[in-house]
Design a protein around this motif. Structure first.
Motif, PDB file in Angstrom:
ATOM      1  N   LEU A  81       1.315   5.371   4.715  1.00 27.38           N
ATOM      2  CA  LEU A  81       2.487   6.168   5.082  1.00 27.38           C
ATOM      3  C   LEU A  81       2.439   6.534   6.565  1.00 27.38           C
ATOM      4  O   LEU A  81       3.434   6.398   7.278  1.00 27.38           O
ATOM      5  N   ALA A  82       1.282   6.972   7.040  1.00 31.51           N
ATOM      6  CA  ALA A  82       1.139   7.342   8.450  1.00 31.51           C
ATOM      7  C   ALA A  82       1.393   6.140   9.356  1.00 31.51           C
ATOM      8  O   ALA A  82       2.110   6.246  10.361  1.00 31.51           O
ATOM      9  N   ARG A  83       0.838   4.995   9.008  1.00 31.82           N
ATOM     10  CA  ARG A  83       1.049   3.788   9.816  1.00 31.82           C
ATOM     11  C   ARG A  83       2.512   3.352   9.770  1.00 31.82           C
ATOM     12  O   ARG A  83       3.062   2.874  10.763  1.00 31.82           O
ATOM     13  N   SER A  84       3.146   3.524   8.625  1.00 34.50           N
ATOM     14  CA  SER A  84       4.558   3.156   8.484  1.00 34.50           C
ATOM     15  C   SER A  84       5.436   4.006   9.381  1.00 34.50           C
ATOM     16  O   SER A  84       6.340   3.483  10.044  1.00 34.50           O
ATOM     17  N   GLU A 114       2.196   1.958  -3.414  1.00 32.32           N
ATOM     18  CA  GLU A 114       1.107   2.416  -4.281  1.00 32.32           C
ATOM     19  C   GLU A 114       0.697   3.862  -3.992  1.00 32.32           C
ATOM     20  O   GLU A 114      -0.118   4.425  -4.702  1.00 32.32           O
ATOM     21  N   GLY A 115       1.255   4.452  -2.940  1.00 30.83           N
ATOM     22  CA  GLY A 115       0.986   5.853  -2.642  1.00 30.83           C
ATOM     23  C   GLY A 115      -0.119   6.104  -1.631  1.00 30.83           C
ATOM     24  O   GLY A 115      -0.606   7.223  -1.509  1.00 30.83           O
ATOM     25  N   ASP A 116      -0.506   5.086  -0.890  1.00 31.81           N
ATOM     26  CA  ASP A 116      -1.567   5.216   0.111  1.00 31.81           C
ATOM     27  C   ASP A 116      -1.057   6.052   1.293  1.00 31.81           C
ATOM     28  O   ASP A 116      -0.128   5.667   1.991  1.00 31.81           O
ATOM     29  N   ARG A 117      -1.696   7.202   1.507  1.00 30.41           N
ATOM     30  CA  ARG A 117      -1.253   8.109   2.568  1.00 30.41           C
ATOM     31  C   ARG A 117      -1.503   7.547   3.964  1.00 30.41           C
ATOM     32  O   ARG A 117      -0.739   7.812   4.887  1.00 30.41           O
ATOM     33  N   GLN A 118      -2.554   6.767   4.134  1.00 28.90           N
ATOM     34  CA  GLN A 118      -2.811   6.146   5.427  1.00 28.90           C
ATOM     35  C   GLN A 118      -1.714   5.119   5.727  1.00 28.90           C
ATOM     36  O   GLN A 118      -1.264   4.999   6.870  1.00 28.90           O
ATOM     37  N   ARG A 140       0.834  -1.210   0.000  1.00 27.30           N
ATOM     38  CA  ARG A 140       0.000   0.000   0.000  1.00 27.30           C
ATOM     39  C   ARG A 140       0.871   1.264   0.000  1.00 27.30           C
ATOM     40  O   ARG A 140       0.534   2.253  -0.658  1.00 27.30           O
ATOM     41  N   LEU A 141       1.979   1.230   0.706  1.00 26.64           N
ATOM     42  CA  LEU A 141       2.873   2.387   0.762  1.00 26.64           C
ATOM     43  C   LEU A 141       3.463   2.693  -0.616  1.00 26.64           C
ATOM     44  O   LEU A 141       3.458   3.839  -1.065  1.00 26.64           O
TER      45      LEU A 141
END
Length: 64
Positions: A19-22, A13-17, A10-11
């Motif tokens: 990114l936050a979880r990462s 693929e550009g998923d901002r959520q 997901r990261l």
């Protein structure tokens, strides 16, 4: 969600959520988060365009 492989997908693929979880996983001091964060970094390293992973260094001394 703390599955490193799913989060890495997901990261990338550009998923901002994702990114936050990462960021939370990588910065956390909980042992289970640290393990998942390290696995996440390993999973996304191939997608970074030749970046390298380095261990953090001690902070710079403050003030003159």
């Amino acid at each position: 969600m703390t599955d490193p492989d799913e989060l890495a997908t997901r990261l990338v693929e550009g998923d901002r959520q994702a990114l936050a979880r990462s960021i939370t996983l990588v910065e956390s001091t909980r042992p289970d988060h640290r393990t998942a964060g390290a696995a996440l970094l390993d999973a996304v390293l191939a997608h970074t365009g030749g970046a390298t992973r380095r261990a953090p260094r001690a902070p710079c001394p403050a003030g003159p």
